[in-house]
Structure formats: structure tokens, C-alpha cells
Design a protein around this motif. Structure first.
Motif, PDB file in Angstrom:
ATOM      1  N   GLY A   2      44.818  41.310  62.396  1.00  0.00           N
ATOM      2  CA  GLY A   2      43.884  41.980  63.281  1.00  0.00           C
ATOM      3  C   GLY A   2      42.455  41.512  63.104  1.00  0.00           C
ATOM      4  N   THR A   3      41.628  41.883  64.057  1.00  0.00           N
ATOM      5  CA  THR A   3      40.205  41.582  64.000  1.00  0.00           C
ATOM      6  C   THR A   3      39.555  42.520  62.996  1.00  0.00           C
ATOM      7  OG1 THR A   3      40.291  40.974  66.319  1.00  0.00           O
ATOM      8  CG2 THR A   3      38.121  41.401  65.389  1.00  0.00           C
ATOM      9  N   PRO A   4      38.679  42.012  62.129  1.00  0.00           N
ATOM     10  CA  PRO A   4      38.045  42.890  61.149  1.00  0.00           C
ATOM     11  C   PRO A   4      37.237  43.984  61.839  1.00  0.00           C
ATOM     12  CG  PRO A   4      37.423  40.585  60.779  1.00  0.00           C
ATOM     13  CD  PRO A   4      38.255  40.637  62.001  1.00  0.00           C
ATOM     14  N   THR A   5      37.277  45.182  61.296  1.00  0.00           N
ATOM     15  CA  THR A   5      36.536  46.301  61.868  1.00  0.00           C
ATOM     16  C   THR A   5      35.212  46.530  61.165  1.00  0.00           C
ATOM     17  OG1 THR A   5      37.699  47.822  60.424  1.00  0.00           O
ATOM     18  CG2 THR A   5      38.635  47.454  62.623  1.00  0.00           C
ATOM     19  N   ALA A   6      35.040  45.948  59.978  1.00  0.00           N
ATOM     20  CA  ALA A   6      33.797  46.107  59.216  1.00  0.00           C
ATOM     21  C   ALA A   6      33.625  44.894  58.313  1.00  0.00           C
ATOM     22  CB  ALA A   6      33.867  47.382  58.383  1.00  0.00           C
ATOM     23  N   PRO A   7      32.419  44.698  57.791  1.00  0.00           N
ATOM     24  CA  PRO A   7      32.223  43.585  56.855  1.00  0.00           C
ATOM     25  C   PRO A   7      33.034  43.795  55.577  1.00  0.00           C
ATOM     26  CG  PRO A   7      30.120  44.643  57.401  1.00  0.00           C
ATOM     27  CD  PRO A   7      31.197  45.420  58.061  1.00  0.00           C
ATOM     28  N   PRO A   8      33.324  42.730  54.846  1.00  0.00           N
ATOM     29  CA  PRO A   8      34.090  42.886  53.607  1.00  0.00           C
ATOM     30  C   PRO A   8      33.319  43.734  52.603  1.00  0.00           C
ATOM     31  CG  PRO A   8      33.313  40.629  53.860  1.00  0.00           C
ATOM     32  CD  PRO A   8      32.965  41.349  55.106  1.00  0.00           C
ATOM     33  N   ARG A   9      34.055  44.454  51.756  1.00  0.00           N
ATOM     34  CA  ARG A   9      33.436  45.308  50.739  1.00  0.00           C
ATOM     35  C   ARG A   9      32.885  44.490  49.584  1.00  0.00           C
ATOM     36  NH1 ARG A   9      38.443  48.778  51.244  1.00  0.00           N
ATOM     37  NH2 ARG A   9      37.922  50.099  53.014  1.00  0.00           N
ATOM     38  N   ARG A  10      33.570  43.423  49.242  1.00  0.00           N
ATOM     39  CA  ARG A  10      33.131  42.543  48.161  1.00  0.00           C
ATOM     40  C   ARG A  10      32.785  41.183  48.741  1.00  0.00           C
ATOM     41  NH1 ARG A  10      38.158  42.510  44.692  1.00  0.00           N
ATOM     42  NH2 ARG A  10      39.070  43.247  46.594  1.00  0.00           N
ATOM     43  N   PRO A  11      31.984  40.397  48.044  1.00  0.00           N
ATOM     44  CA  PRO A  11      31.675  39.052  48.553  1.00  0.00           C
ATOM     45  C   PRO A  11      32.940  38.221  48.717  1.00  0.00           C
ATOM     46  CG  PRO A  11      30.259  39.610  46.702  1.00  0.00           C
ATOM     47  CD  PRO A  11      31.300  40.692  46.805  1.00  0.00           C
ATOM     48  N   THR A  12      32.983  37.444  49.771  1.00  0.00           N
ATOM     49  CA  THR A  12      34.146  36.587  49.998  1.00  0.00           C
ATOM     50  C   THR A  12      34.006  35.258  49.287  1.00  0.00           C
ATOM     51  OG1 THR A  12      33.149  35.795  52.036  1.00  0.00           O
ATOM     52  CG2 THR A  12      34.683  37.640  52.213  1.00  0.00           C
ATOM     53  N   GLU A  13      32.783  34.877  48.936  1.00  0.00           N
ATOM     54  CA  GLU A  13      32.542  33.654  48.182  1.00  0.00           C
ATOM     55  C   GLU A  13      31.840  34.041  46.887  1.00  0.00           C
ATOM     56  OE1 GLU A  13      30.447  30.815  50.508  1.00  0.00           O
ATOM     57  OE2 GLU A  13      31.841  30.969  52.159  1.00  0.00           O
ATOM     58  N   LEU A  14      32.520  33.842  45.799  1.00  0.00           N
ATOM     59  CA  LEU A  14      31.943  34.210  44.520  1.00  0.00           C
ATOM     60  C   LEU A  14      30.963  33.130  44.066  1.00  0.00           C
ATOM     61  CD1 LEU A  14      35.150  35.525  42.770  1.00  0.00           C
ATOM     62  CD2 LEU A  14      33.396  36.822  43.959  1.00  0.00           C
ATOM     63  N   ARG A  15      29.836  33.551  43.529  1.00  0.00           N
ATOM     64  CA  ARG A  15      28.853  32.602  43.015  1.00  0.00           C
ATOM     65  C   ARG A  15      28.467  33.033  41.617  1.00  0.00           C
ATOM     66  NH1 ARG A  15      23.607  34.311  43.050  1.00  0.00           N
ATOM     67  NH2 ARG A  15      23.209  36.264  44.128  1.00  0.00           N
TER      68      ARG A  15
END
Length: 160
Positions: free
Chosen positions: A75-88
Motif C-alpha cells: 500500500g501507499t504510505p499513510t505517514a512518514p516513517p517513525r525511524r530513519p530509513t537511512e542510518l548514519r
């Protein structure tokens, strides 16, 4: 008594003859030799044409699906991710130097507007406005390098 002549037929030829004879398609339909040959004509209704001739699957076929079930849909995301998707790495910063020079003090401004007061001996000469990547450590000296969050420089290099 009549004489019978035996002819040896290679297995590949036998397999080809069986395939052309219409042993059946994978979905159980019989396929004729006309339908197998590119550009071959078929006799009968327009629904008897092959997918290769018209770009459309024959009637009753699903368009060449390999599986009888549809794959699950994401499905299409309904909200931004809770945690970063790219770890730095927490100790690596990148930004523009608002105060450059030959050190030991530099001021770095990151894309999010945070300002860092960096201190490091013999880290190089960088012009004001240069974009850099800095590996940092907690500030170890009571050196005042101006406004911003105080940090020590482990490594600093220009970006791009």
C-alpha cells in the motif's frame, strides 16, 4: 508379403512432431501448428488469433500470467516513517563552513541549520563556504571557537 521399411527418427524430431501435433499447451488448451508459427494465419473466429499476432491474448486466457493468484500489493504510505530509513553515524557531520581558514577553529552549518564550533589542530585549510564532511569527537579542550555546539575534529575533508 509386403516389405516394411524402418526409418530411424531422432528423439528431437519426434519431440518436435509431438509438439506440432498439439499435445496441449500448459493451460490445457490445444495449440495448432498455425498458432505456433510467427505470422501464421488462423482459420475461424478472430478469437482464435495468437497473442503474438494481435498483441492481445486469445479469449479465455489471462494474458500469460504465470500464477493463478495476484501478488500481494504494498500500500501507499499513510505517514512518514517513525525511524530513519537511512542510518548514519552520529559522529559524522556534513555541511558548509561559515568560518573557514587554516584552523584550529572552524564553524560548520548543517542543512538543518545547526551550527557547530569545531576545533582541530592541523586539519587543513578550508575556504569559507566550502562543503565538508567532518568526523567528530566530544570537545576535549576548553577552547572557545565561537557560537555553536562545541566538538573536536578527528577528520575533515571537502565534499564533491
Amino acid at each position: 508379403m509386403p516389405t516394411t521399411t524402418r526409418i530411424r527418427v531422432p528423439a528431437a524430431c519426434l519431440a518436435a512432431l509431438l509438439a506440432l501435433a498439439g499435445c496441449g499447451a500448459p493451460d490445457g488448451d490445444t495449440v495448432t501448428a498455425d498458432q505456433r508459427q510467427p505470422g501464421g494465419s488462423s482459420t475461424g473466429s478472430p478469437d482464435d488469433t495468437t497473442a503474438g499476432n494481435t498483441g492481445q491474448p486469445p479469449s479465455g486466457r489471462t494474458g500469460g500470467k504465470l500464477s493463478p493468484t495476484d501478488p500481494p500489493l504494498i500500500g501507499t504510505p499513510t505517514a512518514p516513517p517513525r525511524r530513519p530509513t537511512e542510518l548514519r553515524k552520529a559522529n559524522v557531520l556534513a555541511g558548509r563552513l561559515s568560518q573557514g581558514g587554516s584552523g584550529p577553529c572552524y564553524t560548520l552549518v548543517t542543512d538543518d541549520g545547526r551550527e557547530y564550533a569545531l576545533h582541530g589542530l592541523d586539519k587543513g585549510t578550508f575556504a569559507t563556504g566550502t562543503f565538508v564532511r567532518v568526523t567528530t569527537a566530544p570537545a576535549t579542550t576548553e577552547m572557545d571557537c565561537g557560537p555553536g555546539i562545541p566538538l573536536s575534529i578527528l577528520k575533515m575533508s571537502p565534499v564533491g
